[in-house]
Design a protein around this motif. Structure first.
Motif, mmCIF file in Angstrom:
data_model
loop_
_atom_site.group_PDB
_atom_site.id
_atom_site.type_symbol
_atom_site.label_atom_id
_atom_site.label_comp_id
_atom_site.label_asym_id
_atom_site.label_seq_id
_atom_site.Cartn_x
_atom_site.Cartn_y
_atom_site.Cartn_z
ATOM 1 N N LEU A 223 61.801 28.952 17.922
ATOM 2 C CA LEU A 223 60.763 28.121 17.609
ATOM 3 C C LEU A 223 60.679 28.076 15.874
ATOM 4 N N GLY A 224 60.754 29.955 16.276
ATOM 5 C CA GLY A 224 59.871 30.288 14.442
ATOM 6 C C GLY A 224 61.367 30.351 13.285
ATOM 7 N N ASN A 225 62.468 30.250 14.148
ATOM 8 C CA ASN A 225 63.548 29.970 12.952
ATOM 9 C C ASN A 225 63.488 28.730 11.973
ATOM 10 N N ILE A 226 63.352 27.838 13.560
ATOM 11 C CA ILE A 226 63.525 26.638 12.746
ATOM 12 C C ILE A 226 62.225 25.778 12.155
ATOM 13 N N LYS A 227 61.123 26.410 12.343
ATOM 14 C CA LYS A 227 59.718 26.185 10.820
ATOM 15 C C LYS A 227 59.833 24.997 10.832
ATOM 16 N N HIS A 228 59.449 24.218 11.907
ATOM 17 C CA HIS A 228 58.647 23.449 12.022
ATOM 18 C C HIS A 228 57.016 23.053 12.437
ATOM 19 N N GLN A 229 56.487 21.338 11.635
ATOM 20 C CA GLN A 229 54.774 21.613 12.319
ATOM 21 C C GLN A 229 53.986 21.762 14.040
ATOM 22 N N MET A 230 55.615 21.431 14.065
ATOM 23 C CA MET A 230 55.433 20.324 15.396
ATOM 24 C C MET A 230 55.565 21.548 16.883
ATOM 25 N N VAL A 231 56.306 22.234 16.257
ATOM 26 C CA VAL A 231 55.694 23.625 16.846
ATOM 27 C C VAL A 231 54.873 24.695 17.171
ATOM 28 N N PRO B 98 66.881 20.862 14.169
ATOM 29 C CA PRO B 98 65.508 20.284 14.572
ATOM 30 C C PRO B 98 65.498 19.319 15.834
ATOM 31 N N ILE B 99 66.588 19.233 15.997
ATOM 32 C CA ILE B 99 66.956 18.024 17.535
ATOM 33 C C ILE B 99 66.800 19.009 17.920
ATOM 34 N N ALA B 100 66.608 19.525 18.445
ATOM 35 C CA ALA B 100 66.087 21.203 19.503
ATOM 36 C C ALA B 100 65.265 21.447 19.745
ATOM 37 N N LEU B 101 64.016 20.759 19.176
ATOM 38 C CA LEU B 101 62.643 21.487 19.254
ATOM 39 C C LEU B 101 62.127 21.098 20.574
ATOM 40 N N PRO B 102 62.231 19.622 20.762
ATOM 41 C CA PRO B 102 61.399 19.586 22.346
ATOM 42 C C PRO B 102 62.339 20.329 23.818
ATOM 43 N N ALA B 103 63.716 20.675 23.212
ATOM 44 C CA ALA B 103 64.080 21.583 24.742
ATOM 45 C C ALA B 103 63.107 22.218 24.321
ATOM 46 N N ILE C 120 60.626 23.875 22.895
ATOM 47 C CA ILE C 120 58.967 23.570 23.282
ATOM 48 C C ILE C 120 59.070 23.650 25.210
ATOM 49 N N LYS C 121 60.262 22.732 25.753
ATOM 50 C CA LYS C 121 60.226 22.791 27.362
ATOM 51 C C LYS C 121 60.241 24.439 28.363
ATOM 52 N N ALA C 122 61.667 25.260 27.104
ATOM 53 C CA ALA C 122 61.756 26.537 27.264
ATOM 54 C C ALA C 122 60.528 26.949 27.554
ATOM 55 N N LEU C 123 59.481 27.052 26.638
ATOM 56 C CA LEU C 123 58.211 28.154 26.682
ATOM 57 C C LEU C 123 57.941 28.263 28.100
ATOM 58 N N LYS C 124 58.030 27.135 28.572
ATOM 59 C CA LYS C 124 57.606 26.803 30.453
ATOM 60 C C LYS C 124 58.334 27.831 31.486
ATOM 61 N N ASP C 125 59.887 28.066 31.172
ATOM 62 C CA ASP C 125 60.622 28.757 32.003
ATOM 63 C C ASP C 125 59.986 29.380 32.696
ATOM 64 N N LYS C 126 60.357 29.363 33.910
ATOM 65 C CA LYS C 126 59.861 30.476 34.445
ATOM 66 C C LYS C 126 60.569 32.050 34.184
ATOM 67 N N TYR C 127 61.266 32.128 33.887
ATOM 68 C CA TYR C 127 61.857 33.892 33.477
ATOM 69 C C TYR C 127 61.345 34.159 31.843
ATOM 70 N N PRO C 128 59.932 35.145 31.916
ATOM 71 C CA PRO C 128 60.094 35.193 30.685
ATOM 72 C C PRO C 128 60.533 35.686 29.673
ATOM 73 N N SER C 129 62.237 35.909 29.940
ATOM 74 C CA SER C 129 62.515 36.347 29.028
ATOM 75 C C SER C 129 63.308 35.111 28.419
ATOM 76 N N VAL C 130 63.526 34.289 28.880
ATOM 77 C CA VAL C 130 63.763 33.032 28.594
ATOM 78 C C VAL C 130 62.279 32.302 27.546
ATOM 79 N N ARG C 131 61.781 32.508 28.149
ATOM 80 C CA ARG C 131 60.427 32.172 27.456
ATOM 81 C C ARG C 131 60.414 32.535 26.007
ATOM 82 N N GLU C 132 60.724 33.782 26.302
ATOM 83 C CA GLU C 132 60.657 34.753 24.661
ATOM 84 C C GLU C 132 61.566 34.210 23.622
ATOM 85 N N LYS C 133 62.979 33.776 23.933
ATOM 86 C CA LYS C 133 64.017 33.180 23.084
ATOM 87 C C LYS C 133 63.035 32.020 22.984
ATOM 88 N N ALA C 134 63.148 31.356 23.132
ATOM 89 C CA ALA C 134 62.403 29.943 23.136
ATOM 90 C C ALA C 134 61.235 30.646 22.141
#
Length: 237
Positions: free
Chosen positions: A104-112, A79-84, A86-100
């Motif tokens: 986030l779904g794999n980590i399954k935390h309410q903050m996502v 879960p320590i990776a969650l903030p980073a 979440i920020k990657a959801l704004k990456d300029k490349y769709p492929s990076v946003r998709e992976k992010a």
């Protein structure tokens, strides 16, 4: 171009030595996608000790590095990776946003939840689809209404994932929208809608599911049959 870009990285050796820095560097090796994949797998194998370096890798200029870093972080699940991520959801490349979004779904935390709901409106269909799948994994009911809206998406694969996710959430508020989806042009959407209605278990869906037993697609009919049986069990009959 550095020596590392010319000489093929020895992934096995780096994995054995837990050379996280070297493995992250190998994620940008251009000549062979397999090397990049093996480096990512090695980092996942190392696990938590690689997390900090992978979070840092999300800031690198190389898109391949950011993609693989996001995927690895999701599979490690720290879960320590969650903030980073979440920020990657704004990456300029769709492929990076998709992976992010997937990570986030794999980590399954309410903050996502809220960031993933926002990602349902991403310009990229692949990102919207990944966000829907992840919201189904997190199973937070805040996602119900946004996922219902996603059933109106022009792209069939996104409607499929929305129906599937609503089944995972199991919220009766989705019943009417899923009943409507039993008439969708896409057979896989209809099949997922039938399955979702069975998981929700509302008696309101019975009539529509009985009608779905006449669907021309075998999978839709099979899912409708299962759904009716499951609703019967859930209703205690």
């Amino acid at each position: 171009m550095g020596l590392f870009d010319i000489t093929k990285p020895d992934i096995l050796k780096m994995r054995q030595k837990q050379d996280v820095k070297g493995l992250v560097k190998a994620l940008r090796y251009k000549k062979d996608w397999k090397v990049r994949w093996e480096a990512m797998e090695a980092l996942v194998h190392i696990g938590n000790p690689a997390t900090a370096a992978l979070i840092e890798a999300l800031q690198q200029k190389n898109r391949n590095v950011r993609e693989k870093a996001a995927e690895a972080l999701g599979r490690i699940g720290n879960p320590i990776a969650l903030p980073a991520l979440i920020k990657a959801l704004k990456d300029k490349y769709p492929s990076v946003r998709e992976k992010a979004a997937t990570a986030l779904g794999n980590i399954k935390h309410q903050m996502v939840v809220e960031p993933l709901i926002a990602a349902l409106k991403d310009a990229s269909p692949q990102v919207r689809e990944a966000a829907a799948v992840s919201l189904g994994k997190v199973k937070d009911r805040r996602a119900v209404m946004p996922l219902i809206e996603l059933l109106k998406e022009p792209q069939k694969s996104i409607r499929e994932r929305a129906a599937e996710a609503l089944g995972e959430l199991g919220d009766p508020r989705a019943t009417k929208a899923l009943i409507a989806s039993l008439k969708d042009d896409g057979r896989s959407v209809r099949a997922n809608a039938a399955l979702a209605l069975g998981k929700i278990g509302s008696a309101e869906a019975v009539e529509a599911l009985v009608e779905a037993l006449k669907d021309p697609d075998e999978k839709v009919r099979w899912n409708a049959t299962w759904a009716l049986e499951n609703i019967k069990k859930m209703q205690g009959r």
